[in-house]
Design an enzyme around this catalytic site. Structure first.
Site, PDB file in Angstrom:
ATOM      1  N   THR A 124       9.013   9.439  -1.085  1.00  0.00           N
ATOM      2  CA  THR A 124       7.777   9.719  -1.813  1.00  0.00           C
ATOM      3  C   THR A 124       7.842  10.978  -2.336  1.00  0.00           C
ATOM      4  OG1 THR A 124       5.478  10.006  -1.535  1.00  0.00           O
ATOM      5  CG2 THR A 124       6.722  10.293   0.330  1.00  0.00           C
ATOM      6  N   ASP A 125       7.083  11.461  -3.511  1.00  0.00           N
ATOM      7  CA  ASP A 125       7.053  12.845  -3.884  1.00  0.00           C
ATOM      8  C   ASP A 125       6.424  13.795  -2.948  1.00  0.00           C
ATOM      9  OD1 ASP A 125       4.225  11.689  -4.176  1.00  0.00           O
ATOM     10  OD2 ASP A 125       4.137  12.340  -6.027  1.00  0.00           O
ATOM     11  N   GLU A 126       5.457  13.134  -1.934  1.00  0.00           N
ATOM     12  CA  GLU A 126       4.808  13.842  -1.140  1.00  0.00           C
ATOM     13  C   GLU A 126       5.801  14.895  -0.191  1.00  0.00           C
ATOM     14  OE1 GLU A 126       1.388  12.390   1.104  1.00  0.00           O
ATOM     15  OE2 GLU A 126       0.777  11.236  -0.632  1.00  0.00           O
ATOM     16  N   TYR A 148       2.115  11.521   7.784  1.00  0.00           N
ATOM     17  CA  TYR A 148       2.575  10.703   6.855  1.00  0.00           C
ATOM     18  C   TYR A 148       3.898  11.221   6.093  1.00  0.00           C
ATOM     19  CZ  TYR A 148       3.708   8.086   2.293  1.00  0.00           C
ATOM     20  OH  TYR A 148       4.189   7.563   1.369  1.00  0.00           O
ATOM     21  N   LYS A 152       7.921  10.441   6.319  1.00  0.00           N
ATOM     22  CA  LYS A 152       8.816  10.066   5.152  1.00  0.00           C
ATOM     23  C   LYS A 152       9.955  11.268   4.895  1.00  0.00           C
ATOM     24  CE  LYS A 152       8.113   6.965   2.711  1.00  0.00           C
ATOM     25  NZ  LYS A 152       8.523   5.508   2.758  1.00  0.00           N
TER      26      LYS A 152
HETATM   27  P1  NAD Z   1       2.066  -0.836   1.687  1.00  0.00           P
HETATM   28  O1  NAD Z   1       1.162  -0.155   2.702  1.00  0.00           O
HETATM   29  O2  NAD Z   1       1.082  -1.528   0.628  1.00  0.00           O
HETATM   30  O3  NAD Z   1       3.179  -1.907   2.334  1.00  0.00           O
HETATM   31  C1  NAD Z   1       3.742  -1.598   3.228  1.00  0.00           C
HETATM   32  C2  NAD Z   1       4.416  -2.960   3.814  1.00  0.00           C
HETATM   33  O4  NAD Z   1       5.458  -2.591   4.902  1.00  0.00           O
HETATM   34  C3  NAD Z   1       3.240  -3.933   4.153  1.00  0.00           C
HETATM   35  O5  NAD Z   1       3.682  -5.272   3.719  1.00  0.00           O
HETATM   36  C4  NAD Z   1       3.521  -3.820   5.751  1.00  0.00           C
HETATM   37  O6  NAD Z   1       2.899  -5.120   6.455  1.00  0.00           O
HETATM   38  C5  NAD Z   1       5.061  -3.712   5.848  1.00  0.00           C
HETATM   39  N1  NAD Z   1       5.136  -2.824   6.951  1.00  0.00           N
HETATM   40  C6  NAD Z   1       4.735  -1.940   7.796  1.00  0.00           C
HETATM   41  N2  NAD Z   1       5.260  -1.425   8.896  1.00  0.00           N
HETATM   42  C7  NAD Z   1       6.195  -2.424   9.376  1.00  0.00           C
HETATM   43  C8  NAD Z   1       7.063  -2.635  10.243  1.00  0.00           C
HETATM   44  N3  NAD Z   1       7.176  -1.867  11.319  1.00  0.00           N
HETATM   45  N4  NAD Z   1       8.049  -3.671  10.104  1.00  0.00           N
HETATM   46  C9  NAD Z   1       8.262  -4.715   9.058  1.00  0.00           C
HETATM   47  N5  NAD Z   1       7.088  -4.310   7.899  1.00  0.00           N
HETATM   48  C10 NAD Z   1       6.240  -3.306   8.058  1.00  0.00           C
HETATM   49  O7  NAD Z   1       2.849   0.359   1.065  1.00  0.00           O
HETATM   50  P2  NAD Z   1       3.165   0.624  -0.660  1.00  0.00           P
HETATM   51  O8  NAD Z   1       2.148   1.448  -1.293  1.00  0.00           O
HETATM   52  O9  NAD Z   1       3.496  -0.686  -1.181  1.00  0.00           O
HETATM   53  O10 NAD Z   1       4.389   1.671  -0.319  1.00  0.00           O
HETATM   54  C11 NAD Z   1       5.837   1.027  -0.153  1.00  0.00           C
HETATM   55  C12 NAD Z   1       6.697   2.116  -0.062  1.00  0.00           C
HETATM   56  O11 NAD Z   1       6.725   3.323  -1.082  1.00  0.00           O
HETATM   57  C13 NAD Z   1       6.386   3.195   1.205  1.00  0.00           C
HETATM   58  O12 NAD Z   1       7.687   3.482   2.092  1.00  0.00           O
HETATM   59  C14 NAD Z   1       5.749   4.309   0.613  1.00  0.00           C
HETATM   60  O13 NAD Z   1       6.004   5.315   1.652  1.00  0.00           O
HETATM   61  C15 NAD Z   1       6.390   4.569  -0.879  1.00  0.00           C
HETATM   62  N6  NAD Z   1       5.589   5.210  -1.698  1.00  0.00           N
HETATM   63  C16 NAD Z   1       4.356   4.650  -2.058  1.00  0.00           C
HETATM   64  C17 NAD Z   1       3.661   5.092  -2.994  1.00  0.00           C
HETATM   65  C18 NAD Z   1       2.422   4.639  -3.480  1.00  0.00           C
HETATM   66  O14 NAD Z   1       1.473   5.179  -4.131  1.00  0.00           O
HETATM   67  N7  NAD Z   1       1.764   3.496  -2.882  1.00  0.00           N
HETATM   68  C19 NAD Z   1       4.217   6.263  -3.548  1.00  0.00           C
HETATM   69  C20 NAD Z   1       5.523   6.658  -3.443  1.00  0.00           C
HETATM   70  C21 NAD Z   1       6.269   5.781  -2.425  1.00  0.00           C
HETATM   71  O1  DAU Z   2       2.235  10.454  -4.081  1.00  0.00           O
HETATM   72  C1  DAU Z   2       2.596   9.518  -3.235  1.00  0.00           C
HETATM   73  C2  DAU Z   2       2.060   8.774  -2.270  1.00  0.00           C
HETATM   74  O2  DAU Z   2       0.556   8.511  -2.985  1.00  0.00           O
HETATM   75  C3  DAU Z   2       2.252   7.779  -1.402  1.00  0.00           C
HETATM   76  O3  DAU Z   2       3.565   8.449  -0.685  1.00  0.00           O
HETATM   77  C4  DAU Z   2       1.312   7.198  -0.460  1.00  0.00           C
HETATM   78  O4  DAU Z   2       1.696   6.114   0.126  1.00  0.00           O
HETATM   79  C5  DAU Z   2       0.219   6.817  -1.245  1.00  0.00           C
HETATM   80  O5  DAU Z   2      -0.993   6.565  -0.439  1.00  0.00           O
HETATM   81  C6  DAU Z   2      -0.498   7.825  -2.243  1.00  0.00           C
HETATM   82  O6  DAU Z   2      -1.015   8.905  -1.435  1.00  0.00           O
HETATM   83  P1  DAU Z   2      -2.309   9.829  -1.814  1.00  0.00           P
HETATM   84  O7  DAU Z   2      -2.870  10.612  -0.773  1.00  0.00           O
HETATM   85  O8  DAU Z   2      -1.954  10.914  -2.819  1.00  0.00           O
HETATM   86  O9  DAU Z   2      -3.254   8.508  -2.390  1.00  0.00           O
HETATM   87  P2  DAU Z   2      -4.721   8.337  -2.232  1.00  0.00           P
HETATM   88  O10 DAU Z   2      -5.073   7.234  -3.002  1.00  0.00           O
HETATM   89  O11 DAU Z   2      -5.014   8.272  -0.832  1.00  0.00           O
HETATM   90  O12 DAU Z   2      -5.448   9.352  -2.774  1.00  0.00           O
HETATM   91  C7  DAU Z   2      -5.257  10.055  -4.159  1.00  0.00           C
HETATM   92  C8  DAU Z   2      -5.989  11.108  -4.281  1.00  0.00           C
HETATM   93  O13 DAU Z   2      -7.329  10.818  -4.178  1.00  0.00           O
HETATM   94  C9  DAU Z   2      -5.952  12.287  -3.387  1.00  0.00           C
HETATM   95  O14 DAU Z   2      -6.000  13.587  -3.771  1.00  0.00           O
HETATM   96  C10 DAU Z   2      -7.208  11.916  -2.346  1.00  0.00           C
HETATM   97  C11 DAU Z   2      -8.245  11.687  -3.195  1.00  0.00           C
HETATM   98  N1  DAU Z   2      -9.217  10.867  -2.390  1.00  0.00           N
HETATM   99  C12 DAU Z   2      -8.722   9.544  -1.835  1.00  0.00           C
HETATM  100  C13 DAU Z   2      -9.644   8.585  -1.313  1.00  0.00           C
HETATM  101  C14 DAU Z   2      -9.027   7.441  -0.572  1.00  0.00           C
HETATM  102  C15 DAU Z   2     -10.493  10.613  -2.771  1.00  0.00           C
HETATM  103  O15 DAU Z   2     -10.802  11.843  -3.430  1.00  0.00           O
HETATM  104  N2  DAU Z   2     -11.354   9.945  -2.236  1.00  0.00           N
HETATM  105  C16 DAU Z   2     -11.230   9.193  -1.376  1.00  0.00           C
HETATM  106  O16 DAU Z   2     -11.752   8.153  -1.089  1.00  0.00           O
END
Ligand code: NAD
Ligand code: DAU
Length: 335
Positions: A124-126, A148, A152
């Site tokens: 992730t970019d985080e 988190y 990562k």
């Molecule tokens: P998500 O939370 O929607 O899905 C995670 C999946 O992993 C789920 O299906 C869950 O059941 C499975 N899982 C969790 N723990 C597990 C375990 N111990 N064993 C097997 N399966 C397990 O997540 P997402 O948003 O689809 O993110 C997918 C990947 O991309 C993650 O690695 C996350 O860090 C990364 N990522 C997400 C974002 C975003 O914006 N959502 C951005 C950048 C990177």
């Molecule tokens: O940048 C990549 C990441 O993006 C992934 O690695 C994570 O898995 C994914 O959850 C996401 O993280 P963020 O914390 O950026 O996403 P979130 O949707 O939780 O929040 C987006 C922005 O909005 C952040 O600045 C927090 C803010 N926020 C979030 C929630 C849930 C609010 O202001 N109000 C809210 O209720």
């Protein structure tokens, strides 16, 4: 590519399921491993039912994972499985350390035993932490802010250590914030759509000026596929859209699309340690893998709103479960 045996972890999650659907559209039958945590849902794969092999398994379960790998003998692994929500990691980091770090180690050890050819880790970019100006390149220092992000970053470092120590054939991909259909409504965009559809207040942390770079999930998985095809083992690739917005601008765009008033926005207490801004320099993946995003933020948000409104009962059901998942009431998580 066609001859590969592809194994996807976290394939029932938001991004992993989009990747599975993409592979199936390309006539590939992947093997999916997922524990089905609160965030996992096989319903996301309904449209490709019967066209993938599924194992309900915890990636930390060494014995089961090794057994599956020995039988299936994957040649390529794309590792999405993770605990993914920042707020949740602030309440309790344990599951994040377990799944995101230990789970990655278990997978790499099992992968080494079967002589894997390529292991793509979805980071992730985080991991870079935040920056007020400029952008992160793949060699920027890792300065994670939340538990988190730290979990990562730890996985990324462990992978790099395996590359050097064992010559492990891995690639790390660092996408920016994804959005699109089927995202769990604890994340900002689906939460805001749900609230706006019910004319309820939308919680924005602090003054809403934190910035994120929004990538439509279909573009993200196309980007991952371009790295599968053209990425080089040992490399890291940022995957961003250049669509940067303040949270308040983003929510205003959603309200505009949905025809709801801006007065629904409610500023609430900030997230502890809240990153101000992420922004990736994604020129490497564009140059080396020939990928670029196709969906603008405006179009992506319209598609996203439409898909949630068409599947409102899914959104409502997931949202109903959230409150039960958060037992610590000391912090206002907005829902
Ligand atoms: P998500 O939370 O929607 O899905 C995670 C999946 O992993 C789920 O299906 C869950 O059941 C499975 N899982 C969790 N723990 C597990 C375990 N111990 N064993 C097997 N399966 C397990 O997540 P997402 O948003 O689809 O993110 C997918 C990947 O991309 C993650 O690695 C996350 O860090 C990364 N990522 C997400 C974002 C975003 O914006 N959502 C951005 C950048 C990177
Ligand atoms: O940048 C990549 C990441 O993006 C992934 O690695 C994570 O898995 C994914 O959850 C996401 O993280 P963020 O914390 O950026 O996403 P979130 O949707 O939780 O929040 C987006 C922005 O909005 C952040 O600045 C927090 C803010 N926020 C979030 C929630 C849930 C609010 O202001 N109000 C809210 O209720």
């Amino acid at each position: 590519m066609v001859k590969q045996t592809i194994l996807i972890t976290g394939g029932a999650g938001f991004i992993g399921s989009a990747f599975v659907r993409l592979l199936v559209r390309k006539n590939i039958r992947p093997i999916v491993l997922d524990k089905i945590t609160y965030a996992g849902d096989l319903g996301r794969l309904d449209q490709v039912k019967g066209r993938f092999t599924f194992h309900k398994v915890d990636i930390c379960d060494k014995k089961k994972v090794k057994g599956i790998f020995k039988k299936a003998r994957p040649t390529l692994i794309v590792h999405f499985a993770a605990e993914s929500h920042v707020d949740r990691s602030i309440i309790d980091a344990q599951a994040f350390l377990r799944t995101n770090i230990e789970g990655t180690q278990v997978l790499m050890d099992a992968a080494r035993q079967v002589g894997i050819k390529k292991f793509l880790h979805i980071s992730t970019d985080e991991v870079y932490g935040d920056t007020r100006r400029g952008s992160f390149i793949e060699d920027s220092p890792l300065r994670p802010s939340s538990p988190y992000a730290a979990s990562k970053a730890a996985a990324d470092l462990l992978i790099k250590s395996y590359m050097r120590t064992y010559g492990f054939p891995a690639i790390i991909i660092r996408p920016s914030n994804n959005y699109g259909p089927w995202q769990y409504p604890e994340k900002l965009i689906p939460l805001a759509i749900l609230k706006a559809s019910r004319r309820e207040e939308i919680p924005l942390y602090a003054d809403g000026k934190n910035m994120r770079e929004w990538l439509y999930v279909e573009d993200c998985v196309e980007g991952i596929l371009s790295v599968v095809k053209r990425g080089k083992n040992g490399q890291v690739y940022n995957l961003g859209s250049n669509e940067e917005r303040q949270n308040i601008e983003l929510v205003r765009m959603l309200l505009e699309i949905m025809g709801r008033p801006k007065t629904l926005i409610k500023f609430v207490k900030d997230r502890p340690g809240h990153d101000t801004r992420y922004y990736l320099d994604s020129s490497k993946v564009r140059r080396d893998c020939g990928w670029q995003p196709k969906i603008t933020l405006k179009t992506g948000l319209k598609l996203t709103v439409r898909s949630y409104l068409e599947n409102k009962s899914w959104l409502l059901n997931k949202h109903r479960r959230i409150a039960a998942l958060y037992t610590d009431r000391s912090y206002n998580y907005g829902f």
